[in-house]
Design an enzyme around this catalytic site. Structure first.
Site, PDB file in Angstrom:
ATOM      1  N   ASP A   1      -8.749  -0.878 -10.137  1.00 26.17           N
ATOM      2  CA  ASP A   1      -9.402  -1.675  -9.094  1.00 26.17           C
ATOM      3  C   ASP A   1     -10.754  -1.015  -8.799  1.00 26.17           C
ATOM      4  O   ASP A   1     -11.746  -1.306  -9.459  1.00 26.17           O
ATOM      5  CB  ASP A   1      -8.495  -1.774  -7.863  1.00 26.17           C
ATOM      6  CG  ASP A   1      -9.145  -2.492  -6.690  1.00 26.17           C
ATOM      7  OD1 ASP A   1     -10.202  -3.111  -6.884  1.00 26.17           O
ATOM      8  OD2 ASP A   1      -8.614  -2.430  -5.560  1.00 26.17           O
TER       9      ASP A   1
ATOM     10  N   LYS B   1       0.847  -1.183   0.000  1.00 24.85           N
ATOM     11  CA  LYS B   1       0.000   0.000   0.000  1.00 24.85           C
ATOM     12  C   LYS B   1       0.892   1.246   0.000  1.00 24.85           C
ATOM     13  O   LYS B   1       1.854   1.338   0.792  1.00 24.85           O
ATOM     14  CB  LYS B   1      -0.916   0.001   1.223  1.00 24.85           C
ATOM     15  CG  LYS B   1      -2.034  -1.018   1.130  1.00 24.85           C
ATOM     16  CD  LYS B   1      -2.985  -0.726  -0.030  1.00 24.85           C
ATOM     17  CE  LYS B   1      -4.225  -1.580   0.017  1.00 24.85           C
ATOM     18  NZ  LYS B   1      -5.044  -1.435  -1.207  1.00 24.85           N
TER      19      LYS B   1
ATOM     20  N   LYS C   1     -12.462  -8.763  -8.081  1.00 21.60           N
ATOM     21  CA  LYS C   1     -12.701  -9.200  -6.695  1.00 21.60           C
ATOM     22  C   LYS C   1     -14.054  -9.896  -6.626  1.00 21.60           C
ATOM     23  O   LYS C   1     -15.068  -9.287  -6.987  1.00 21.60           O
ATOM     24  CB  LYS C   1     -12.698  -7.990  -5.755  1.00 21.60           C
ATOM     25  CG  LYS C   1     -11.337  -7.309  -5.640  1.00 21.60           C
ATOM     26  CD  LYS C   1     -11.398  -6.081  -4.751  1.00 21.60           C
ATOM     27  CE  LYS C   1     -10.013  -5.501  -4.503  1.00 21.60           C
ATOM     28  NZ  LYS C   1     -10.056  -4.209  -3.805  1.00 21.60           N
TER      29      LYS C   1
ATOM     30  N   GLN D   1     -10.644  -7.605  -1.104  1.00 20.40           N
ATOM     31  CA  GLN D   1     -11.435  -6.483  -0.570  1.00 20.40           C
ATOM     32  C   GLN D   1     -11.362  -6.478   0.959  1.00 20.40           C
ATOM     33  O   GLN D   1     -12.317  -6.137   1.633  1.00 20.40           O
ATOM     34  CB  GLN D   1     -12.878  -6.610  -1.061  1.00 20.40           C
ATOM     35  CG  GLN D   1     -13.601  -5.280  -1.128  1.00 20.40           C
ATOM     36  CD  GLN D   1     -14.747  -5.317  -2.101  1.00 20.40           C
ATOM     37  OE1 GLN D   1     -14.539  -5.463  -3.302  1.00 20.40           O
ATOM     38  NE2 GLN D   1     -15.948  -5.197  -1.607  1.00 20.40           N
TER      39      GLN D   1
ATOM     40  N   ASP E   1      -0.190  -0.321  -4.620  1.00 21.19           N
ATOM     41  CA  ASP E   1      -1.575   0.150  -4.734  1.00 21.19           C
ATOM     42  C   ASP E   1      -1.710   1.458  -3.958  1.00 21.19           C
ATOM     43  O   ASP E   1      -1.558   1.483  -2.736  1.00 21.19           O
ATOM     44  CB  ASP E   1      -2.523  -0.916  -4.147  1.00 21.19           C
ATOM     45  CG  ASP E   1      -3.986  -0.539  -4.311  1.00 21.19           C
ATOM     46  OD1 ASP E   1      -4.281   0.534  -4.883  1.00 21.19           O
ATOM     47  OD2 ASP E   1      -4.845  -1.332  -3.861  1.00 21.19           O
TER      48      ASP E   1
HETATM   49  C1  MUC Z   1      -7.432  -2.744  -2.455  1.00 18.59           C
HETATM   50  O1  MUC Z   1      -6.905  -3.468  -3.296  1.00 18.59           O
HETATM   51  O2  MUC Z   1      -7.667  -1.596  -2.748  1.00 18.59           O
HETATM   52  C2  MUC Z   1      -8.862  -1.448   0.178  1.00 18.59           C
HETATM   53  C3  MUC Z   1     -10.152  -1.007   0.124  1.00 18.59           C
HETATM   54  C4  MUC Z   1     -10.911  -1.958  -0.565  1.00 18.59           C
HETATM   55  O3  MUC Z   1     -12.103  -1.918  -0.875  1.00 18.59           O
HETATM   56  O4  MUC Z   1     -10.119  -2.968  -0.963  1.00 18.59           O
HETATM   57  C5  MUC Z   1      -8.858  -2.774  -0.365  1.00 18.59           C
HETATM   58  C6  MUC Z   1      -7.730  -3.308  -1.090  1.00 18.59           C
HETATM   59 MG    MG Z   2      -6.717  -1.824  -4.775  1.00 24.38          MG
END
Ligand code: MUC
Ligand code: MG
Length: 365
Positions: A241, A162, A265, A293, A190
Site C-alpha cells: 500500500d 487494522k 487509492k 486513504q 493491514d
Molecule cells: C491504509 O490502508 O493504510 C491509513 C493511513 C493512510 O494513508 O491510509 C490509511 C489506510
Molecule cells: Mg494500508
C-alpha cells in the site's frame, strides 16, 4: 476547453470518533478540496486527504503545492491533455495527494464535457461494487462494535482489520471479530508497517489460521530482506500500500519480491496512474484492490467510479466506508451503501455536487 482557475480549499470537518492505525491516528478531516473551473463554465472537483505519516503532506503543504506549483501549470491547459499535464506536474516530486486530487478533478471535467460518468469512460466493467469496511485500532469490543454497526446498517460483509500492535493484542481482536462476524465474511489485515519481520511471519500464520485472506504492509518495506522473508514464509499474500505508491515503485516492488498484491487509492494516484498500475498488475497476474486513504465522500465516489470502471478492480471489495466516521461532509448527496454494495453514479463526470452551504461552513478562512 481551457482551465481557468484552480483552487485548493482547506476544510475542517469533525469526526464522530477517531480512527487509529499503527502509523497514526485521525481525529478530524482536514481535507483539501481541489476545485478546477474551465472557460466554458464547468467545475471539476477532487479531494486530498493529508496523510503526513504516510506521504509527508499536510493540508498547508497541499494548499501551497496546488497554489504555487501546480495551478500555474494547469491554468490555460486543456483538461483532456491529462498526460501532458501529468508530465508537467511530475517535474515536482512526491505531493501524491495533491496530484491525485488534481487528476480526479480533471476526469470530473472530462466526464462532464463528454456527458459521460467517469466509470463509463474508464471502461464500464460494472454498475456497482461490493463494499469493504476498514476497522480502526481499538479494544476487541470496540472493533467488534464498529464492524457490527457497518454490517447491520449497510450489509457489509468484507472487513480490513487494522493490526500492527503487540501481536497478542491484535490476535485478540481478530479472534473476537471472527467469532462475532462468522466464517462467511471476508477478513483481511493491514499492519501499516507496525511489526518487524519476525513478528510479521508469526502473525501471518496466526492470521491465516483465522481465515484472514491478505496481509497489507506488515513491516517497513525498506527492510528489504526482512520483507522478502515475510513474503516467502507467509501463507497469505503480502499486499503493498504505502510502499507502492507510483507505477515504477509498484514494478520494482513486484520484481524485487516484496509484495504479491497491490492496493491502489484514487486519493494518491488519481484515475490516470491508478489505471496504469492496475494494467501493469493485470498483465503480471497480480491482484489489485482499492484501498481507502481515510477518504471523505468525494474520494469515496471517485473510488467507486474506479472500481466500476476497471474489470480487475470490480472483482474485489472496495474500501468505501471511512466517510461514515465523519460527522458531515461537503457533498450535497452522500454515498449510499445498501446490502453491502455501492453503485457508480450515472451523472456525467463524478456526479458529485458540492453543497455551497456546507462548503461555506466547513472551509477554513
Ligand atoms: C491504509 O490502508 O493504510 C491509513 C493511513 C493512510 O494513508 O491510509 C490509511 C489506510
Ligand atoms: Mg494500508
Amino acid at each position: 476547453m481551457k482551465i481557468d482557475t484552480v483552487e485548493a480549499i482547506p476544510l475542517a470537518i469533525p469526526y464522530r470518533r477517531p480512527f487509529g492505525f499503527a502509523s497514526g491516528r485521525v481525529t478530524a478531516a482536514d481535507h483539501v478540496l481541489v476545485q478546477i473551473t474551465t472557460d466554458d463554465g464547468l467545475v471539476g472537483h477532487g479531494e486530498a486527504p493529508p496523510r503526513p505519516y504516510t506521504y509527508g503532506e499536510t493540508a498547508a503543504s497541499i494548499v501551497a503545492a496546488v497554489r504555487d506549483l501546480f495551478a500555474p501549470v494547469l491554468v490555460g491547459a486543456d483538461p483532456f491533455a491529462r498526460e501532458r499535464i501529468r508530465a508537467d506536474l511530475d517535474r515536482t516530486v512526491a505531493n501524491n495527494a495533491a496530484k491525485g486530487a488534481i487528476d480526479v478533478a480533471l476526469w470530473d471535467l472530462v466526464g462532464q464535457a463528454c456527458g459521460q460518468p467517469v466509470h463509463v469512460l474508464l471502461g464500464h466493467a460494472a454498475d456497482d461494487v461490493r463494499a469493504a469496511h476498514m476497522i480502526g485500532l481499538g479494544t476487541p469490543e470496540e472493533m467488534v462494535a464498529d464492524a457490527c454497526e457497518v454490517r447491520d446498517d449497510h450489509g457489509v460483509d468484507a472487513f480490513k482489520i487494522k493490526v500492527g500492535r503487540e501481536l497478542g493484542v491484535d490476535m485478540a481482536a481478530v479472534r473476537a471479530l471472527r467469532a462475532e462476524l462468522g466464517d462467511a465474511v471476508e477478513l483481511y489485515a493491514d499492519a501499516n508497517r507496525g511489526w518487524d519481520a519476525d513478528t510479521a511471519i508469526v502473525a501471518s500464520r496466526r492470521l491465516a489460521d483465522h481465515g484472514v485472506s491478505m496481509l497489507e504492509e506488515p513491516n517497513p518495506a525498506a527492510d528489504v530482506l526482512g520483507r522478502r522473508r515475510i513474503v516467502a514464509a507467509s501463507p497469505i499474500p503480502v499486499v503493498g500500500d504505502e510502499s507502492t505508491i507510483t507505477l515504477g515503485g509498484v514494478a520494482r516492488s513486484l520484481l524485487d519480491g516484496d509484495t504479491e498484491a497491490i492496493s491502489v487509492k484514487v486519493a494518491r494516484t488519481g484515475f490516470t496512474d491508478s489505471a496504469k498500475i492496475v494494467g501493469l498488475c493485470e498483465g503480471l497476474g497480480v491482484t489489485t484492490v482499492i484501498g481507502n486513504q481515510i477518504d471523505g465522500m468525494l474520494s469515496t465516489v471517485a473510488s467507486v467510479a474506479l472500481g466500476c470502471g476497471l474489470r480487475a478492480l470490480a472483482r474485489h471489495p472496495v474500501e468505501v466506508t471511512n466517510y461514515l466516521l465523519m460527522a458531515d461532509d461537503v457533498l450535497a448527496d452522500p454515498p449510499v451503501i445498501v446490502d453491502g454494495r455501492i453503485s457508480a453514479r450515472q451523472e456525467p463526470g463524478l456526479g458529485a455536487t458540492i453543497d455551497p452551504g456546507k462548503l461555506a461552513h466547513y472551509r477554513l478562512a
